[in-house]
Write a protein that holds these residues in place. Structure first.
Motif, PDB file in Angstrom:
ATOM      1  N   ARG A 259       0.664  -1.183   0.061  1.00 44.94           N
ATOM      2  CA  ARG A 259      -0.350  -0.037   0.008  1.00 44.94           C
ATOM      3  C   ARG A 259       0.535   1.165  -0.346  1.00 44.94           C
ATOM      4  O   ARG A 259       0.539   2.560   0.084  1.00 44.94           O
ATOM      5  CB  ARG A 259      -0.969  -0.105   1.539  1.00 44.94           C
ATOM      6  CG  ARG A 259      -1.786  -1.009   1.241  1.00 44.94           C
ATOM      7  CD  ARG A 259      -3.052  -0.602   2.155  1.00 44.94           C
ATOM      8  NE  ARG A 259      -3.545   0.575   1.792  1.00 44.94           N
ATOM      9  CZ  ARG A 259      -3.929   1.030   2.327  1.00 44.94           C
ATOM     10  NH1 ARG A 259      -4.297   1.045   3.222  1.00 44.94           N
ATOM     11  NH2 ARG A 259      -4.622   2.618   1.782  1.00 44.94           N
ATOM     12  N   TYR A 260       1.842   1.051   0.016  1.00 46.71           N
ATOM     13  CA  TYR A 260       3.312   2.517   0.030  1.00 46.71           C
ATOM     14  C   TYR A 260       3.297   3.282  -0.967  1.00 46.71           C
ATOM     15  O   TYR A 260       3.697   2.776  -1.859  1.00 46.71           O
ATOM     16  CB  TYR A 260       4.364   1.560   1.167  1.00 46.71           C
ATOM     17  CG  TYR A 260       4.685   2.654   0.590  1.00 46.71           C
ATOM     18  CD1 TYR A 260       4.937   4.391   2.573  1.00 46.71           C
ATOM     19  CD2 TYR A 260       6.811   3.286   1.067  1.00 46.71           C
ATOM     20  CE1 TYR A 260       5.116   4.781   2.960  1.00 46.71           C
ATOM     21  CE2 TYR A 260       7.164   3.908   1.134  1.00 46.71           C
ATOM     22  CZ  TYR A 260       6.803   5.171   2.615  1.00 46.71           C
ATOM     23  OH  TYR A 260       7.149   5.632   2.690  1.00 46.71           O
ATOM     24  N   GLY A 261       2.947   4.326  -0.879  1.00 45.96           N
ATOM     25  CA  GLY A 261       3.931   5.080  -2.204  1.00 45.96           C
ATOM     26  C   GLY A 261       2.187   6.051  -2.660  1.00 45.96           C
ATOM     27  O   GLY A 261       0.609   5.424  -2.682  1.00 45.96           O
TER      28      GLY A 261
ATOM     29  N   ALA B  91      -1.855   6.497  -0.924  1.00 42.01           N
ATOM     30  CA  ALA B  91      -2.453   5.017   0.016  1.00 42.01           C
ATOM     31  C   ALA B  91      -4.230   5.237   0.836  1.00 42.01           C
ATOM     32  O   ALA B  91      -5.302   4.951   0.459  1.00 42.01           O
ATOM     33  CB  ALA B  91      -1.776   5.122   0.798  1.00 42.01           C
ATOM     34  N   PRO B  92      -3.951   6.515   1.614  1.00 42.07           N
ATOM     35  CA  PRO B  92      -5.479   6.929   2.137  1.00 42.07           C
ATOM     36  C   PRO B  92      -6.479   7.134   1.302  1.00 42.07           C
ATOM     37  O   PRO B  92      -7.537   6.728   1.225  1.00 42.07           O
ATOM     38  CB  PRO B  92      -5.342   7.897   3.085  1.00 42.07           C
ATOM     39  CG  PRO B  92      -3.748   7.871   3.206  1.00 42.07           C
ATOM     40  CD  PRO B  92      -2.758   7.241   2.392  1.00 42.07           C
ATOM     41  N   GLN B  93      -6.080   8.181  -0.220  1.00 43.37           N
ATOM     42  CA  GLN B  93      -6.705   8.400  -0.911  1.00 43.37           C
ATOM     43  C   GLN B  93      -7.760   7.397  -2.299  1.00 43.37           C
ATOM     44  O   GLN B  93      -8.603   7.493  -2.174  1.00 43.37           O
ATOM     45  CB  GLN B  93      -5.700   9.864  -1.939  1.00 43.37           C
ATOM     46  CG  GLN B  93      -6.098  11.210  -0.997  1.00 43.37           C
ATOM     47  CD  GLN B  93      -5.100  12.199  -2.363  1.00 43.37           C
ATOM     48  OE1 GLN B  93      -4.310  10.825  -2.450  1.00 43.37           O
ATOM     49  NE2 GLN B  93      -4.764  13.187  -1.960  1.00 43.37           N
ATOM     50  N   ARG B  94      -6.436   6.331  -2.159  1.00 45.18           N
ATOM     51  CA  ARG B  94      -6.486   4.886  -2.921  1.00 45.18           C
ATOM     52  C   ARG B  94      -8.489   4.559  -2.300  1.00 45.18           C
ATOM     53  O   ARG B  94      -8.863   3.726  -2.232  1.00 45.18           O
ATOM     54  CB  ARG B  94      -5.443   4.718  -3.253  1.00 45.18           C
ATOM     55  CG  ARG B  94      -4.417   5.127  -4.432  1.00 45.18           C
ATOM     56  CD  ARG B  94      -3.644   4.651  -5.279  1.00 45.18           C
ATOM     57  NE  ARG B  94      -3.233   3.702  -3.579  1.00 45.18           N
ATOM     58  CZ  ARG B  94      -2.261   4.061  -3.088  1.00 45.18           C
ATOM     59  NH1 ARG B  94      -1.448   5.480  -4.371  1.00 45.18           N
ATOM     60  NH2 ARG B  94      -1.105   3.544  -2.447  1.00 45.18           N
ATOM     61  N   GLU B  95      -7.606   4.001  -0.717  1.00 44.46           N
ATOM     62  CA  GLU B  95      -8.936   3.480   0.182  1.00 44.46           C
ATOM     63  C   GLU B  95     -10.048   4.326   0.007  1.00 44.46           C
ATOM     64  O   GLU B  95     -11.262   3.748   0.425  1.00 44.46           O
ATOM     65  CB  GLU B  95      -8.485   3.461   1.399  1.00 44.46           C
ATOM     66  CG  GLU B  95      -8.791   2.949   2.105  1.00 44.46           C
ATOM     67  CD  GLU B  95      -9.381   1.616   2.746  1.00 44.46           C
ATOM     68  OE1 GLU B  95      -9.771   0.824   3.272  1.00 44.46           O
ATOM     69  OE2 GLU B  95      -8.492   0.832   1.722  1.00 44.46           O
TER      70      GLU B  95
END
Length: 79
Positions: free
Chosen positions: A62-64, A71-75
């Protein structure tokens, strides 16, 4: 380093190793990620890079910053 093929090169392709570190900001945060997102905003293969980042996430990495998203935005966007 990122999503690159012989025919597709992202805006980050010509960055040095040191310059590319903005795509992997420290877990404690900071504002370095904003520079990475600005680079992604100029990239012609941003969507492909995001797809690649989501594939990496599905394997537990999840890093990058990929495709201009942390990662938080993708989540938040893709669950």
């Amino acid at each position: 380093m990122y999503f690159h093929t012989p025919s597709l090169k992202g805006a980050c392709a010509e960055l040095t190793q040191e310059e590319s570190e903005v795509f992997f900001p420290p877990p404690e945060g900071g504002s370095g990620w904003k520079k990475a997102v600005a680079i992604c905003d100029t990239c012609e293969i941003r969507e492909k890079c995001l797809e690649w980042g989501l594939q990496r996430e599905s394997k537990g990495d999840r890093y990058g910053i990929f495709g201009g998203l942390t990662a938080p935005q993708r989540e938040k966007r893709y669950g």
